[in-house]
Scaffold this motif. Structure first.
Motif, PDB file in Angstrom:
ATOM      1  N   PRO A 106       8.108  10.234  -3.381  1.00 60.43           N
ATOM      2  CA  PRO A 106       6.766  10.317  -3.952  1.00 60.43           C
ATOM      3  C   PRO A 106       6.694  11.425  -4.994  1.00 60.43           C
ATOM      4  O   PRO A 106       7.346  12.465  -4.864  1.00 60.43           O
ATOM      5  CB  PRO A 106       5.884  10.627  -2.741  1.00 60.43           C
ATOM      6  CG  PRO A 106       6.670  10.155  -1.563  1.00 60.43           C
ATOM      7  CD  PRO A 106       8.102  10.406  -1.922  1.00 60.43           C
ATOM      8  N   TRP A 115       5.525   8.505 -10.211  1.00 60.43           N
ATOM      9  CA  TRP A 115       5.394   7.189  -9.568  1.00 60.43           C
ATOM     10  C   TRP A 115       3.917   6.973  -9.285  1.00 60.43           C
ATOM     11  O   TRP A 115       3.384   7.436  -8.291  1.00 60.43           O
ATOM     12  CB  TRP A 115       6.208   7.130  -8.287  1.00 60.43           C
ATOM     13  CG  TRP A 115       6.229   5.759  -7.661  1.00 60.43           C
ATOM     14  CD1 TRP A 115       5.376   5.273  -6.721  1.00 60.43           C
ATOM     15  CD2 TRP A 115       7.154   4.709  -7.953  1.00 60.43           C
ATOM     16  NE1 TRP A 115       5.701   3.981  -6.400  1.00 60.43           N
ATOM     17  CE2 TRP A 115       6.805   3.597  -7.143  1.00 60.43           C
ATOM     18  CE3 TRP A 115       8.251   4.583  -8.820  1.00 60.43           C
ATOM     19  CZ2 TRP A 115       7.505   2.390  -7.175  1.00 60.43           C
ATOM     20  CZ3 TRP A 115       8.941   3.389  -8.845  1.00 60.43           C
ATOM     21  CH2 TRP A 115       8.567   2.304  -8.026  1.00 60.43           C
ATOM     22  N   ALA A 116       3.231   6.288 -10.173  1.00 60.58           N
ATOM     23  CA  ALA A 116       1.779   6.157 -10.039  1.00 60.58           C
ATOM     24  C   ALA A 116       1.312   4.800 -10.517  1.00 60.58           C
ATOM     25  O   ALA A 116       1.825   4.260 -11.500  1.00 60.58           O
ATOM     26  CB  ALA A 116       1.071   7.254 -10.838  1.00 60.58           C
ATOM     27  N   THR A 167      -2.553   2.214 -10.377  1.00 59.21           N
ATOM     28  CA  THR A 167      -3.974   2.149 -10.057  1.00 59.21           C
ATOM     29  C   THR A 167      -4.149   1.266  -8.818  1.00 59.21           C
ATOM     30  O   THR A 167      -3.534   0.212  -8.712  1.00 59.21           O
ATOM     31  CB  THR A 167      -4.757   1.558 -11.243  1.00 59.21           C
ATOM     32  OG1 THR A 167      -4.580   2.412 -12.378  1.00 59.21           O
ATOM     33  CG2 THR A 167      -6.234   1.426 -10.909  1.00 59.21           C
ATOM     34  N   ALA A 222       2.876   1.780  -3.317  1.00 61.49           N
ATOM     35  CA  ALA A 222       2.078   2.269  -4.445  1.00 61.49           C
ATOM     36  C   ALA A 222       2.239   3.771  -4.646  1.00 61.49           C
ATOM     37  O   ALA A 222       2.052   4.273  -5.762  1.00 61.49           O
ATOM     38  CB  ALA A 222       0.607   1.934  -4.232  1.00 61.49           C
ATOM     39  N   THR A 223       2.598   4.493  -3.593  1.00 66.92           N
ATOM     40  CA  THR A 223       2.731   5.944  -3.698  1.00 66.92           C
ATOM     41  C   THR A 223       4.121   6.457  -3.360  1.00 66.92           C
ATOM     42  O   THR A 223       4.462   7.590  -3.703  1.00 66.92           O
ATOM     43  CB  THR A 223       1.713   6.652  -2.778  1.00 66.92           C
ATOM     44  OG1 THR A 223       1.919   6.217  -1.427  1.00 66.92           O
ATOM     45  CG2 THR A 223       0.279   6.326  -3.198  1.00 66.92           C
ATOM     46  N   ASP A 224       4.928   5.631  -2.676  1.00 69.44           N
ATOM     47  CA  ASP A 224       6.245   6.084  -2.228  1.00 69.44           C
ATOM     48  C   ASP A 224       7.309   5.036  -2.549  1.00 69.44           C
ATOM     49  O   ASP A 224       7.439   4.038  -1.842  1.00 69.44           O
ATOM     50  CB  ASP A 224       6.217   6.349  -0.720  1.00 69.44           C
ATOM     51  CG  ASP A 224       7.561   6.842  -0.185  1.00 69.44           C
ATOM     52  OD1 ASP A 224       8.482   7.082  -0.999  1.00 69.44           O
ATOM     53  OD2 ASP A 224       7.688   6.982   1.047  1.00 69.44           O
ATOM     54  N   ARG A 258       0.834  -1.199   0.000  1.00 68.14           N
ATOM     55  CA  ARG A 258       0.000   0.000   0.000  1.00 68.14           C
ATOM     56  C   ARG A 258       0.873   1.255   0.000  1.00 68.14           C
ATOM     57  O   ARG A 258       0.606   2.230  -0.725  1.00 68.14           O
ATOM     58  CB  ARG A 258      -0.908  -0.035   1.222  1.00 68.14           C
ATOM     59  CG  ARG A 258      -2.124   0.862   1.172  1.00 68.14           C
ATOM     60  CD  ARG A 258      -3.018   0.580   2.380  1.00 68.14           C
ATOM     61  NE  ARG A 258      -3.533  -0.783   2.357  1.00 68.14           N
ATOM     62  CZ  ARG A 258      -3.394  -1.653   3.362  1.00 68.14           C
ATOM     63  NH1 ARG A 258      -2.735  -1.323   4.463  1.00 68.14           N
ATOM     64  NH2 ARG A 258      -3.916  -2.866   3.254  1.00 68.14           N
TER      65      ARG A 258
END
Length: 205
Positions: free
Chosen positions: A160, A164-165, A167, A132-134, A129
């Motif tokens: 971040p 870096w992305a 879904t 996914a963003t960092d 989790r």
């Protein structure tokens, strides 16, 4: 394009792949680790990463035919796909299947997971989790005991940011068929450029 569906144990990756493949046309091939070669008696992180490279090479071959590879069913993090040696030659999109704590515990119990392993599954779900963003979040979770050929330099040290992305799909309240439909829809959107995609050699830009 390589379409990676990631997630912790019991979030529905294999089930999503099975349902999604019936909703996608023949321009999408699907695979998971066991379809790419024999699984050793004791799978290691390095072995998993070598198999990710096999998936990447397969996606490259399919792209030459105007096709894509849906790679789902295994706990392969985005960072491993991007660090595979050949990953600079293919566009990669990633979808994280996530689940809330209550639903995760229920699914792990339904699968009969040993109680002593449940904290490990929960911890990995929390790590995915954050990943996914960092990209800088506890990178040693996948770089320790890694396959020597991995190219971590492509993203280690990044923080971040919009480049870096991926879904994220919450499967907590979705039936298996619904998860499959959501994943199939994500595949189509990624190919159309309507979902986050890491373009080939993105790290050089």
């Amino acid at each position: 394009m390589l379409l990676l569906v990631s997630g912790a144990s019991a979030v529905g990756k294999s089930t999503a792949r099975m349902h999604a493949r019936h909703l996608l046309d023949d321009t999408f091939e699907n695979a998971e680790l066991f379809t790419l070669g024999p699984i050793p008696a004791v799978p290691t992180i390095a072995w998993r990463q070598e198999q990710v490279e096999v998936a990447v090479v397969r996606a490259i071959a399919l792209e030459a035919e105007g096709k894509h590879l849906l790679f789902a069913g295994d706990p392969v993090p985005l960072g491993e796909a991007l660090a595979a040696p050949s990953a600079d030659r293919i566009d990669i999109a990633a979808c994280l299947l996530d689940v809330d704590e209550q639903a995760h515990l229920a699914r792990l119990a339904q699968r009969g997971e040993p109680e002593e392993l449940i904290p490990l599954h929960q911890g990995f779900a929390a790590w995915l989790r954050a990943h996914a963003t960092d990209p800088g979040h506890v990178t040693e979770a996948i770089t320790t005991d890694a396959w020597p050929e991995m190219r971590w330099d492509r993203w280690i040290g990044r923080g971040p940011g919009p480049e870096w992305a991926m879904t994220v799909l919450d499967t907590s309240r979705l039936a298996p068929e619904q998860v499959g439909a959501e994943v199939a829809d994500w595949c189509r959107r990624a190919v159309a450029g309507e979902a986050p995609v890491f373009r080939a050699a993105w790290f050089k830009g």
